[in-house]
Scaffold this motif. Structure first.
Motif, PDB file in Angstrom:
ATOM      1  N   SER B  52       4.023   2.801   9.303  1.00 59.14           N
ATOM      2  CA  SER B  52       3.181   4.057   9.472  1.00 59.14           C
ATOM      3  C   SER B  52       3.375   5.070   8.902  1.00 59.14           C
ATOM      4  CB  SER B  52       3.415   4.363  11.215  1.00 59.14           C
ATOM      5  OG  SER B  52       4.450   4.780  11.291  1.00 59.14           O
ATOM      6  N   LEU B  53       4.910   5.329   8.320  1.00 60.94           N
ATOM      7  CA  LEU B  53       5.135   6.368   7.355  1.00 60.94           C
ATOM      8  C   LEU B  53       4.825   5.966   5.987  1.00 60.94           C
ATOM      9  CD1 LEU B  53       6.460   9.206   7.354  1.00 60.94           C
ATOM     10  CD2 LEU B  53       8.664   8.167   6.986  1.00 60.94           C
ATOM     11  N   ASN B  54       4.959   4.895   5.836  1.00 53.29           N
ATOM     12  CA  ASN B  54       4.683   4.381   4.380  1.00 53.29           C
ATOM     13  C   ASN B  54       2.904   4.856   4.206  1.00 53.29           C
ATOM     14  OD1 ASN B  54       4.717   3.124   1.907  1.00 53.29           O
ATOM     15  ND2 ASN B  54       5.793   1.247   2.550  1.00 53.29           N
ATOM     16  N   ILE B  55       2.124   4.676   5.190  1.00 57.01           N
ATOM     17  CA  ILE B  55       0.893   4.920   4.994  1.00 57.01           C
ATOM     18  C   ILE B  55       0.627   6.514   4.501  1.00 57.01           C
ATOM     19  CG2 ILE B  55      -1.373   5.411   6.295  1.00 57.01           C
ATOM     20  CD1 ILE B  55      -1.065   2.487   6.255  1.00 57.01           C
ATOM     21  N   ILE B  56       1.663   7.591   5.141  1.00 53.20           N
ATOM     22  CA  ILE B  56       1.430   8.510   4.843  1.00 53.20           C
ATOM     23  C   ILE B  56       2.172   8.983   3.599  1.00 53.20           C
ATOM     24  CG2 ILE B  56       2.045  10.828   5.648  1.00 53.20           C
ATOM     25  CD1 ILE B  56       2.150   9.852   8.489  1.00 53.20           C
ATOM     26  N   ILE B  57       3.397   8.356   3.180  1.00 50.86           N
ATOM     27  CA  ILE B  57       4.084   8.684   2.155  1.00 50.86           C
ATOM     28  C   ILE B  57       3.660   7.814   0.833  1.00 50.86           C
ATOM     29  CG2 ILE B  57       6.404   9.235   1.038  1.00 50.86           C
ATOM     30  CD1 ILE B  57       7.351   9.854   3.829  1.00 50.86           C
ATOM     31  N   GLY B  58       3.960   6.576   1.064  1.00 48.51           N
ATOM     32  CA  GLY B  58       3.772   5.618   0.048  1.00 48.51           C
ATOM     33  C   GLY B  58       2.553   5.359  -0.479  1.00 48.51           C
ATOM     34  N   ILE B  59       1.390   5.352   0.586  1.00 47.90           N
ATOM     35  CA  ILE B  59       0.203   5.174   0.143  1.00 47.90           C
ATOM     36  C   ILE B  59      -0.810   6.460  -0.118  1.00 47.90           C
ATOM     37  CG2 ILE B  59      -2.135   4.172   1.065  1.00 47.90           C
ATOM     38  CD1 ILE B  59      -0.198   2.113   2.409  1.00 47.90           C
ATOM     39  N   THR B  60      -0.670   7.391   0.726  1.00 46.11           N
ATOM     40  CA  THR B  60      -1.316   8.623   0.454  1.00 46.11           C
ATOM     41  C   THR B  60      -0.606   9.830  -0.481  1.00 46.11           C
ATOM     42  OG1 THR B  60      -2.266   8.143   2.709  1.00 46.11           O
ATOM     43  CG2 THR B  60      -3.137   9.954   1.578  1.00 46.11           C
ATOM     44  N   GLY B  61       0.517   9.401  -0.552  1.00 46.49           N
ATOM     45  CA  GLY B  61       1.551  10.314  -1.318  1.00 46.49           C
ATOM     46  C   GLY B  61       1.738  11.621  -0.811  1.00 46.49           C
ATOM     47  N   GLN B  62       1.630  11.827   0.618  1.00 44.22           N
ATOM     48  CA  GLN B  62       2.161  13.228   1.127  1.00 44.22           C
ATOM     49  C   GLN B  62       3.510  12.956   2.076  1.00 44.22           C
ATOM     50  OE1 GLN B  62      -0.395  15.583   0.711  1.00 44.22           O
ATOM     51  NE2 GLN B  62      -1.048  13.805  -0.528  1.00 44.22           N
ATOM     52  N   SER B 185      -5.661   6.653  -4.351  1.00 43.92           N
ATOM     53  CA  SER B 185      -6.274   7.478  -5.529  1.00 43.92           C
ATOM     54  C   SER B 185      -5.824   8.988  -5.645  1.00 43.92           C
ATOM     55  CB  SER B 185      -7.825   7.372  -5.611  1.00 43.92           C
ATOM     56  OG  SER B 185      -8.540   8.230  -4.788  1.00 43.92           O
ATOM     57  N   ILE B 186      -5.661   9.146  -4.090  1.00 39.29           N
ATOM     58  CA  ILE B 186      -5.104  10.643  -3.821  1.00 39.29           C
ATOM     59  C   ILE B 186      -3.732  10.862  -4.419  1.00 39.29           C
ATOM     60  CG2 ILE B 186      -4.473  12.467  -2.143  1.00 39.29           C
ATOM     61  CD1 ILE B 186      -6.586  11.501  -0.665  1.00 39.29           C
ATOM     62  N   LYS B 187      -2.799   9.866  -3.940  1.00 37.69           N
ATOM     63  CA  LYS B 187      -1.398   9.972  -4.351  1.00 37.69           C
ATOM     64  C   LYS B 187      -1.299   9.639  -6.045  1.00 37.69           C
ATOM     65  CE  LYS B 187       1.142   5.990  -4.720  1.00 37.69           C
ATOM     66  NZ  LYS B 187       1.717   4.796  -4.461  1.00 37.69           N
ATOM     67  N   GLU B 188      -2.337   8.972  -6.515  1.00 36.18           N
ATOM     68  CA  GLU B 188      -2.223   8.712  -7.981  1.00 36.18           C
ATOM     69  C   GLU B 188      -2.663  10.112  -8.783  1.00 36.18           C
ATOM     70  OE1 GLU B 188      -1.974   5.929 -10.431  1.00 36.18           O
ATOM     71  OE2 GLU B 188      -0.837   5.227  -8.799  1.00 36.18           O
ATOM     72  N   ASP B 189      -3.749  10.598  -8.514  1.00 34.98           N
ATOM     73  CA  ASP B 189      -4.237  11.935  -9.051  1.00 34.98           C
ATOM     74  C   ASP B 189      -5.245  12.616  -8.423  1.00 34.98           C
ATOM     75  OD1 ASP B 189      -5.044  13.882 -10.664  1.00 34.98           O
ATOM     76  OD2 ASP B 189      -4.935  12.705 -12.276  1.00 34.98           O
ATOM     77  N   GLU B 190      -4.891  13.605  -7.431  1.00 36.50           N
ATOM     78  CA  GLU B 190      -5.469  14.325  -6.565  1.00 36.50           C
ATOM     79  C   GLU B 190      -6.873  14.817  -7.122  1.00 36.50           C
ATOM     80  OE1 GLU B 190      -3.464  16.479  -3.667  1.00 36.50           O
ATOM     81  OE2 GLU B 190      -5.273  17.057  -2.699  1.00 36.50           O
ATOM     82  N   ILE B 191      -6.616  15.576  -8.156  1.00 34.39           N
ATOM     83  CA  ILE B 191      -7.848  16.161  -8.979  1.00 34.39           C
ATOM     84  C   ILE B 191      -8.833  15.043  -9.364  1.00 34.39           C
ATOM     85  CG2 ILE B 191      -8.274  17.561 -10.855  1.00 34.39           C
ATOM     86  CD1 ILE B 191      -5.728  18.680 -10.832  1.00 34.39           C
ATOM     87  N   ALA B 192      -8.310  14.025  -9.927  1.00 32.36           N
ATOM     88  CA  ALA B 192      -9.374  13.140 -10.501  1.00 32.36           C
ATOM     89  C   ALA B 192      -9.999  12.299  -9.277  1.00 32.36           C
ATOM     90  CB  ALA B 192      -8.448  11.905 -11.233  1.00 32.36           C
ATOM     91  N   SER B 193      -9.067  12.103  -8.311  1.00 36.36           N
ATOM     92  CA  SER B 193      -9.908  11.709  -6.996  1.00 36.36           C
ATOM     93  C   SER B 193     -10.849  12.427  -6.706  1.00 36.36           C
ATOM     94  CB  SER B 193      -8.598  11.624  -6.001  1.00 36.36           C
ATOM     95  OG  SER B 193      -8.994  11.051  -5.008  1.00 36.36           O
ATOM     96  N   THR B 200     -10.903  14.547  -0.640  1.00 41.60           N
ATOM     97  CA  THR B 200      -9.447  14.240  -0.233  1.00 41.60           C
ATOM     98  C   THR B 200      -8.766  14.787   0.825  1.00 41.60           C
ATOM     99  OG1 THR B 200      -8.891  16.259  -1.588  1.00 41.60           O
ATOM    100  CG2 THR B 200      -9.094  14.422  -2.759  1.00 41.60           C
ATOM    101  N   THR B 201      -9.316  16.110   1.381  1.00 44.60           N
ATOM    102  CA  THR B 201      -8.708  16.577   2.646  1.00 44.60           C
ATOM    103  C   THR B 201      -8.940  15.335   3.782  1.00 44.60           C
ATOM    104  OG1 THR B 201      -9.272  18.604   1.843  1.00 44.60           O
ATOM    105  CG2 THR B 201      -8.598  18.516   4.130  1.00 44.60           C
ATOM    106  N   LYS B 202     -10.254  15.193   3.824  1.00 46.01           N
ATOM    107  CA  LYS B 202     -10.565  14.082   4.897  1.00 46.01           C
ATOM    108  C   LYS B 202      -9.692  12.989   4.757  1.00 46.01           C
ATOM    109  CE  LYS B 202     -14.243  11.068   5.759  1.00 46.01           C
ATOM    110  NZ  LYS B 202     -15.706  10.515   5.112  1.00 46.01           N
ATOM    111  N   TYR B 203      -9.601  12.388   3.746  1.00 48.70           N
ATOM    112  CA  TYR B 203      -8.508  10.923   3.585  1.00 48.70           C
ATOM    113  C   TYR B 203      -7.244  11.226   4.149  1.00 48.70           C
ATOM    114  CZ  TYR B 203     -12.767   8.288   2.552  1.00 48.70           C
ATOM    115  OH  TYR B 203     -13.786   7.719   2.512  1.00 48.70           O
ATOM    116  N   LYS B 204      -6.776  12.501   3.726  1.00 53.31           N
ATOM    117  CA  LYS B 204      -5.499  12.786   3.845  1.00 53.31           C
ATOM    118  C   LYS B 204      -5.278  12.962   5.459  1.00 53.31           C
ATOM    119  CE  LYS B 204      -4.623  16.214   0.704  1.00 53.31           C
ATOM    120  NZ  LYS B 204      -3.931  17.327   0.213  1.00 53.31           N
ATOM    121  N   VAL B 205      -5.972  13.569   6.068  1.00 53.54           N
ATOM    122  CA  VAL B 205      -5.885  13.786   7.631  1.00 53.54           C
ATOM    123  C   VAL B 205      -6.089  12.445   8.211  1.00 53.54           C
ATOM    124  CG1 VAL B 205      -7.245  14.793   9.542  1.00 53.54           C
ATOM    125  CG2 VAL B 205      -6.927  16.144   7.410  1.00 53.54           C
ATOM    126  N   ILE B 206      -7.187  11.571   8.048  1.00 52.74           N
ATOM    127  CA  ILE B 206      -7.162  10.092   8.300  1.00 52.74           C
ATOM    128  C   ILE B 206      -5.775   9.537   8.301  1.00 52.74           C
ATOM    129  CG2 ILE B 206      -8.104   7.924   8.174  1.00 52.74           C
ATOM    130  CD1 ILE B 206     -10.991   9.399   7.494  1.00 52.74           C
TER     131      ILE B 206
END
Lengths: 258, 325
Positions: B52-62, B185-193, B200-206
């Motif tokens: 579950s933490l990997n979803i936040i850190i590893g996948i979304t990059g937060q 994509s947010i983890k990779e490059d938030e501006i490009a995303s 981006t905000t919506k997906y980070k929150v999800i």
């Protein structure tokens, strides 16, 4: 009414006016160049047009299907939903993802399922995923990148990366593209290939393109109209020949005559 | 339906069933003693937390350092409900309540903090974890610093197995969907995303809420496994432990987190008898792994059947051949 209208646009950063009182208009299907010396405010103008910055003053209006949409009030992702997309001066691909995934992300709007569908894989999940996958491949074929579909974006040659970035912007479904220095860092052959690529995709997909470029061979070759910025102000506009012989433009680039 | 029962999924299902009965058999014949069983439970619970933490850190990059806080919400919900209903219904109800509270808390937290980036976000989430802990420490219903004890022990291998599989499968489905792609994509490059039309905000929150709910479920399992919940259990040290699993297994690799948790569980088991040097050895192992595999055990790749069984995406094989010639 023209397709894209920029009215008296000003963007200040503190005391510095990066773009001041710029008004331009772009017609549907046109290919327009935006040139100017370094620091003239070209990229700032792009950033305002694509919603990265809010303008200090002025408006950006897109005329789509008889409706006018005020882009300057929308956040960047909503501007993209209106069919406006961009590329970046320094390439911003999703480097660790495959070419295919880069395009799929641009097509994310087409996914027909929500969080529940994604987690349970019920409903339209598989159909929608297969559809996106197929469209992404079709799209990559159209831009001649399908043979690289499973390569990581960062492993592509430089010219192909630029091409992919343009392709990815188009894959969002954009009809209006802003290209920020697409030929930066390219050798003459690559620039030539890119010029042909832009001309081709534009014809095939009915795109309207605005591009910033320092490479004059590209600009003079394919741009139908050129706007020249200097110190944030619009100093000239017109066809390549008109701009080339404009005194203000020559002064901006080469300095004033003694 | 045809896709749901594809060859690949059926093989996975078969492997899981075999694994389940194998472990059950080993428990029955006492090869896995009650002592080893506690390690199995620890591993199971921390797999859910790691994934579950990997979803936040590893996948979304937060970078979030408050994961133990959400774990404690689930643990205390289960503990409180089970004081009045010491049965399976109570546990599931506690889990449900914990999940709902976690959704609420993580949503309220996510809106302001996910505007921050990198170190600032880490500090903010660290603060959130501490706030949750201190609130629990001072509430009457949670019984302050002494915590809640005598929680009915309902954990069993089948129960744990169901929840671990559910958590991992849901996380994998999350990752391999349009939502997961948006998060990556947010983890990779938030501006490009954002320029690609991704809110981006919506997906980070999800992603944040999804991770928090799973952590809360793991917390409920924790409460019933260890009979006792105390505020100090859910401090920064636990958050860091979960983070270690994610980094160790590889950022963005869910299967990596699963393998890493198993690995750490085994290390812990062997070190149990050397209590004095346990933490030193533990740290040394981690340092060695980080020197030789700085990207974690699996990097961002997943351990999957595709390579082993020769499943390939439909076009790639042909194209790769054409390219190499």
């Amino acid at each position: 009414m023209s397709y894209l209208t920029v009215e008296h646009l000003t963007k200040n950063f503190g005391g510095l006016s990066a773009v001041s009182n710029v008004s331009i208009s772009v017609n549907e299907g046109e290919l327009v160049g935006l040139i100017g010396p370094n620091g003239a405010g070209k990229t700032t103008l792009f950033n305002v047009l694509t919603g990265v910055y809010k303008p200090t003053q002025g408006k950006v209006i897109l005329n789509k299907d008889g409706k006018s949409i005020e882009l300057s009030k929308l956040p960047p992702y909503k501007i993209t939903h209106q069919g406006v997309a961009r590329t970046f001066q320094n390439i911003r691909l999703f480097k660790d993802l495959t070419v295919l995934d880069n395009v799929k992300i641009a097509m994310n709007q087409q996914a027909k399922y929500g969080l529940f569908g994604a987690l349970t894989r019920l409903g339209k999940f598989y159909a929608s995923e297969a559809d996106i996958e197929q469209r992404a491949h079709e799209f990559l074929k159209k831009v001649n990148l399908d043979d690289l579909a499973y390569d990581l974006a960062k492993n592509l040659p430089y010219g192909k990366q630029r091409q992919l970035e343009i392709a990815r912007a188009m894959a969002t479904g954009a009809k209006l593209l802003f290209l920020d220095e697409p030929a930066a860092g390219m050798n003459p052959q690559e620039t030539h290939a890119l010029t042909e690529f832009i001309a081709k995709i534009r014809k095939e997909m009915d795109l309207t393109i605005v591009l910033i470029e320092h490479d004059m061979s590209l600009v003079m070759n394919i741009c139908e109209r050129i706007f020249v910025l200097d110190y944030g102000k619009l100093i000239a506009s017109g066809t390549a020949d008109e701009v080339k012989n404009n005194r203000k433009v020559i002064e901006a680039y080469l300095g004033e005559e003694e | 339906m045809k896709n749901l029962f594809s060859k690949k999924n059926l093989i996975w299902l078969g492997l899981l069933i075999v694994f389940f009965f194998l472990v059950q058999f080993l428990i029955d014949i006492r090869v896995i003693t009650p002592y080893y069983r506690t390690i199995v439970y620890w591993v199971g619970i921390f797999i859910i937390l790691g994934v579950s933490l990997n979803i936040i850190i590893g996948i979304t990059g937060q970078l979030s350092l408050g994961h133990a806080g959400f774990m404690s919400i689930g643990a205390y919900s289960a503990a409180i409900v089970m004081q009045n209903m010491p049965d399976m219904t109570g546990l599931l109800l506690g889990m449900l309540i914990g999940g709902l509270v976690s959704i609420l808390v993580s949503f309220v937290v996510a809106i302001p903090t996910l505007r921050l980036k990198g170190d600032y976000l880490a500090i903010a989430t660290l603060g959130v974890g501490e706030i949750i802990r201190i609130v629990i420490l001072n509430l009457e219903i949670t019984n302050g610093a002494s915590g809640i004890s005598n929680i009915k022990n309902l954990i069993s291998w089948p129960l744990l197995f169901v929840f671990v599989v559910l958590a991992v499968v849901l996380s994998a489905n999350f990752k391999n969907s349009a939502i997961g792609r948006a998060c990556i994509s947010i983890k990779e490059d938030e501006i490009a995303s954002e320029a690609m039309g991704i809110h981006t905000t919506k997906y980070k929150v999800i992603a944040f809420i999804f991770g928090a709910v799973l952590a809360s479920v793991a917390g409920s399992l924790y409460a019933t496994t260890y009979y006792v919940v105390k505020p100090e259990t859910f401090g920064i040290a636990t958050s860091i432990n979960i983070l270690i699993i994610v980094v160790f297994g590889g950022m963005g690799s869910l299967t990596g987190s699963v393998i890493a948790t198993g690995f750490i569980g085994i290390i812990n088991m062997f070190l149990q008898s050397f209590a004095e040097v346990r933490l030193i050895t533990y740290a040394l192992v981690l340092i060695v792994v980080m020197i030789f595999r700085p990207q974690g055990l699996l990097g961002s790749k997943e351990f999957g059947l595709d390579k082993i069984l020769g499943f390939k995406p439909p076009f790639s094989k042909k194209l790769r051949k054409e390219k190499s010639t």
